[in-house]
Design a protein around this motif. Structure first.
Motif, PDB file in Angstrom:
ATOM      1  N   TYR A  79      34.441  50.202  -0.476  1.00  0.00           N
ATOM      2  CA  TYR A  79      33.922  50.290  -1.842  1.00  0.00           C
ATOM      3  C   TYR A  79      32.881  49.190  -2.067  1.00  0.00           C
ATOM      4  CZ  TYR A  79      34.126  51.351  -6.856  1.00  0.00           C
ATOM      5  OH  TYR A  79      33.845  51.712  -8.144  1.00  0.00           O
ATOM      6  N   CYS A  80      33.167  48.178  -2.866  1.00  0.00           N
ATOM      7  CA  CYS A  80      32.214  47.105  -3.110  1.00  0.00           C
ATOM      8  C   CYS A  80      32.968  45.859  -3.545  1.00  0.00           C
ATOM      9  CB  CYS A  80      31.177  47.498  -4.165  1.00  0.00           C
ATOM     10  SG  CYS A  80      31.864  47.794  -5.804  1.00  0.00           S
ATOM     11  N   SER A  81      32.282  44.731  -3.493  1.00  0.00           N
ATOM     12  CA  SER A  81      32.911  43.464  -3.853  1.00  0.00           C
ATOM     13  C   SER A  81      32.896  43.232  -5.363  1.00  0.00           C
ATOM     14  CB  SER A  81      32.206  42.307  -3.142  1.00  0.00           C
ATOM     15  OG  SER A  81      32.285  42.463  -1.745  1.00  0.00           O
ATOM     16  N   ILE A  82      31.760  43.515  -6.000  1.00  0.00           N
ATOM     17  CA  ILE A  82      31.622  43.340  -7.448  1.00  0.00           C
ATOM     18  C   ILE A  82      31.011  44.613  -8.018  1.00  0.00           C
ATOM     19  CG2 ILE A  82      30.592  41.980  -9.308  1.00  0.00           C
ATOM     20  CD1 ILE A  82      30.450  39.635  -7.386  1.00  0.00           C
ATOM     21  N   TYR A  83      31.661  45.182  -9.020  1.00  0.00           N
ATOM     22  CA  TYR A  83      31.223  46.442  -9.602  1.00  0.00           C
ATOM     23  C   TYR A  83      30.994  46.267 -11.090  1.00  0.00           C
ATOM     24  CZ  TYR A  83      31.467  51.346 -11.188  1.00  0.00           C
ATOM     25  OH  TYR A  83      31.212  52.555 -11.761  1.00  0.00           O
ATOM     26  N   VAL A 118      27.295  44.137  -4.198  1.00  0.00           N
ATOM     27  CA  VAL A 118      27.172  44.308  -5.648  1.00  0.00           C
ATOM     28  C   VAL A 118      26.707  45.730  -5.928  1.00  0.00           C
ATOM     29  CG1 VAL A 118      26.046  43.518  -7.765  1.00  0.00           C
ATOM     30  CG2 VAL A 118      26.621  41.864  -5.968  1.00  0.00           C
ATOM     31  N   TYR A 119      27.457  46.421  -6.775  1.00  0.00           N
ATOM     32  CA  TYR A 119      27.130  47.803  -7.138  1.00  0.00           C
ATOM     33  C   TYR A 119      27.106  47.908  -8.655  1.00  0.00           C
ATOM     34  CZ  TYR A 119      27.702  52.936  -7.411  1.00  0.00           C
ATOM     35  OH  TYR A 119      27.555  54.263  -7.689  1.00  0.00           O
ATOM     36  N   VAL A 120      25.952  48.306  -9.204  1.00  0.00           N
ATOM     37  CA  VAL A 120      25.845  48.481 -10.652  1.00  0.00           C
ATOM     38  C   VAL A 120      25.641  49.954 -10.970  1.00  0.00           C
ATOM     39  CG1 VAL A 120      25.074  46.158 -11.227  1.00  0.00           C
ATOM     40  CG2 VAL A 120      23.388  47.873 -10.551  1.00  0.00           C
ATOM     41  N   ASP A 121      26.384  50.413 -11.951  1.00  0.00           N
ATOM     42  CA  ASP A 121      26.327  51.796 -12.417  1.00  0.00           C
ATOM     43  C   ASP A 121      25.896  51.756 -13.882  1.00  0.00           C
ATOM     44  OD1 ASP A 121      26.660  54.425 -13.032  1.00  0.00           O
ATOM     45  OD2 ASP A 121      28.795  54.526 -12.551  1.00  0.00           O
ATOM     46  N   GLY A 122      24.588  51.822 -14.098  1.00  0.00           N
ATOM     47  CA  GLY A 122      24.074  51.691 -15.447  1.00  0.00           C
ATOM     48  C   GLY A 122      24.294  50.297 -16.008  1.00  0.00           C
ATOM     49  N   TYR A 143      26.372  47.432   9.912  1.00  0.00           N
ATOM     50  CA  TYR A 143      26.482  48.260   8.721  1.00  0.00           C
ATOM     51  C   TYR A 143      25.737  49.585   8.899  1.00  0.00           C
ATOM     52  CZ  TYR A 143      21.733  46.860   7.339  1.00  0.00           C
ATOM     53  OH  TYR A 143      20.394  46.656   7.285  1.00  0.00           O
ATOM     54  N   ASP A 144      26.257  50.620   8.244  1.00  0.00           N
ATOM     55  CA  ASP A 144      25.665  51.950   8.283  1.00  0.00           C
ATOM     56  C   ASP A 144      24.966  52.222   6.958  1.00  0.00           C
ATOM     57  OD1 ASP A 144      24.977  54.539   8.750  1.00  0.00           O
ATOM     58  OD2 ASP A 144      27.017  55.326   8.722  1.00  0.00           O
ATOM     59  N   ALA A 145      25.771  52.436   5.910  1.00  0.00           N
ATOM     60  CA  ALA A 145      25.188  52.721   4.596  1.00  0.00           C
ATOM     61  C   ALA A 145      25.334  51.540   3.638  1.00  0.00           C
ATOM     62  CB  ALA A 145      25.878  53.951   3.989  1.00  0.00           C
ATOM     63  N   GLY A 146      25.963  50.478   4.069  1.00  0.00           N
ATOM     64  CA  GLY A 146      26.228  49.352   3.188  1.00  0.00           C
ATOM     65  C   GLY A 146      24.975  48.599   2.777  1.00  0.00           C
ATOM     66  N   LYS A 147      24.984  48.049   1.553  1.00  0.00           N
ATOM     67  CA  LYS A 147      23.854  47.309   1.018  1.00  0.00           C
ATOM     68  C   LYS A 147      24.347  46.056   0.307  1.00  0.00           C
ATOM     69  CE  LYS A 147      21.159  51.533   0.174  1.00  0.00           C
ATOM     70  NZ  LYS A 147      22.177  52.447   0.688  1.00  0.00           N
ATOM     71  N   HIS A 148      23.503  45.045   0.260  1.00  0.00           N
ATOM     72  CA  HIS A 148      23.843  43.885  -0.538  1.00  0.00           C
ATOM     73  C   HIS A 148      23.887  44.255  -2.024  1.00  0.00           C
ATOM     74  CE1 HIS A 148      23.845  41.099   2.758  1.00  0.00           C
ATOM     75  NE2 HIS A 148      22.602  41.386   3.089  1.00  0.00           N
ATOM     76  N   THR A 168      23.138  47.635  -4.785  1.00  0.00           N
ATOM     77  CA  THR A 168      22.868  49.062  -4.912  1.00  0.00           C
ATOM     78  C   THR A 168      23.264  49.528  -6.294  1.00  0.00           C
ATOM     79  OG1 THR A 168      23.124  51.206  -3.803  1.00  0.00           O
ATOM     80  CG2 THR A 168      25.111  49.870  -4.068  1.00  0.00           C
ATOM     81  N   GLY A 169      22.899  50.764  -6.616  1.00  0.00           N
ATOM     82  CA  GLY A 169      23.201  51.344  -7.927  1.00  0.00           C
ATOM     83  C   GLY A 169      21.934  51.565  -8.728  1.00  0.00           C
ATOM     84  N   TYR A 170      22.087  51.588 -10.055  1.00  0.00           N
ATOM     85  CA  TYR A 170      20.904  51.775 -10.887  1.00  0.00           C
ATOM     86  C   TYR A 170      21.055  51.032 -12.204  1.00  0.00           C
ATOM     87  CZ  TYR A 170      23.556  55.204 -13.648  1.00  0.00           C
ATOM     88  OH  TYR A 170      24.480  55.816 -14.433  1.00  0.00           O
TER      89      TYR A 170
END
Length: 299
Positions: free
Chosen positions: A229-233, A266-270, A288-293, A295-297
């Motif tokens: 999943y992610c570390s901070i959402y 870090v993943y931000v959703d709005g 890493y494959d699809a992982g990012k430092h 991501t989101g929008y």
């Protein structure tokens, strides 16, 4: 002299000080009176044992005293605090909480301070704070608490308000440990602005920090996980601040490591994150494959 209510359950008729080691057999209602559990006291709760403090002050332990022990004969329901003026819990060891229950469950409590406590839990939570009124100005401080988790399916700390509220929540110098099988979060914050997570070590949680419609500062934390999943959402307009102010060292200097190949830090959703000039260190798997430092929008 310990009243029989403290052993068999019932309702207090005056302020009570508990300083004897007893088994609590059923629900204790404080009915607005103050309840103090003295340092060095050990209470063992039967399956139906629970303390419900409604109003007044709830004081457990002393910073300079010996530890309080709150345990169960098997599993017990924890402590419920409703509309309390003051909650102070110091040097207390809490164990044996029932699955999906919270050791400390608070509703609209005002001044809250928890220091030097140890929560040993399995598929239960440590502290939940809920606020349904905007007319309060609460302050919540958790300092140097240890959360030792052998199973995790609900958030360990869970704070929320029914509408966006300024509720200063300070989680400082706390340790969160979970097995790699953890399936929930260490800290969950909903509809709250003014939260700060600092100097904490959070290890092995599926989603270490989750915020919804909230604003938080993150300072000098070490967050390590291997979740997909992610570390901070951050969701629903949250603001994740990891940059210090001009004159205050209130955010930044975090170390965030996620070793799963598809994970994000870090993943931000709005929502928003602020990291510029924050001296944060982000690390993801070298393969890493699809992982990012990040991501989101943004909204």
């Amino acid at each position: 002299m310990l009243s029989p209510v403290m052993q068999t359950g019932g309702t207090l008729v005056a302020d009570e000080v508990m300083d004897d080691d007893v088994i609590v057999g059923d629900t204790i209602f404080t009915d607005g009176f103050n309840l103090t559990i003295e340092e060095g006291t050990s209470l063992e709760f039967d399956t139906n044992g629970v303390i419900v403090a409604e109003g007044g002050n709830f004081i457990c332990g002393d910073i300079s005293g010996s530890s309080v022990n709150l345990t169960g004969t098997s599993e017990w329901n924890g402590i419920t605090l409703i509309d309390c003026d003051t909650v102070k819990i110091y040097k207390t060891n809490i164990e044996d909480i029932k699955d999906s229950a919270y050791a400390i469950d608070m509703y609209n409590c005002d001044e809250i301070e928890m220091q030097y406590n140890t929560f040993t839990i399995d598929n239960s939570g440590a502290v939940r704070g809920s606020y349904t009124t905007t007319s309060m100005n609460p302050l919540i401080v958790l300092f140097e608490n240890t959360f030792d988790v052998s199973g995790n399916n609900i958030p360990i700390l869970n704070f929320g308000a029914s509408s966006s509220s300024s509720v200063p929540i300070i989680v400082d110098n706390c340790w969160f440990y979970a097995p790699t099988s953890s399936s929930s979060s260490a800290i969950n914050i909903t509809n709250i602005s003014g939260a700060a997570i600092k100097n904490c070590e959070i290890t092995n949680y599926y989603s270490p920090v989750i915020t919804l419609s909230s604003s938080i500062d993150l300072y000098n934390n070490e967050i390590t996980t291997s979740t997909v999943y992610c570390s901070i959402y951050g969701s629903s307009g949250s603001n994740l601040n990891m940059t210090p102010g001009i004159y205050t060292l209130n955010a930044g200097y975090n170390g965030i490591i996620n070793s799963d190949d598809d994970a994000h830090n870090v993943y931000v959703d709005g929502s928003y994150f602020i990291v510029d000039g924050g001296n944060n260190a982000f690390d993801i798997s070298g393969s890493y494959d699809a992982g990012k430092h990040f991501t989101g929008y943004f909204p």
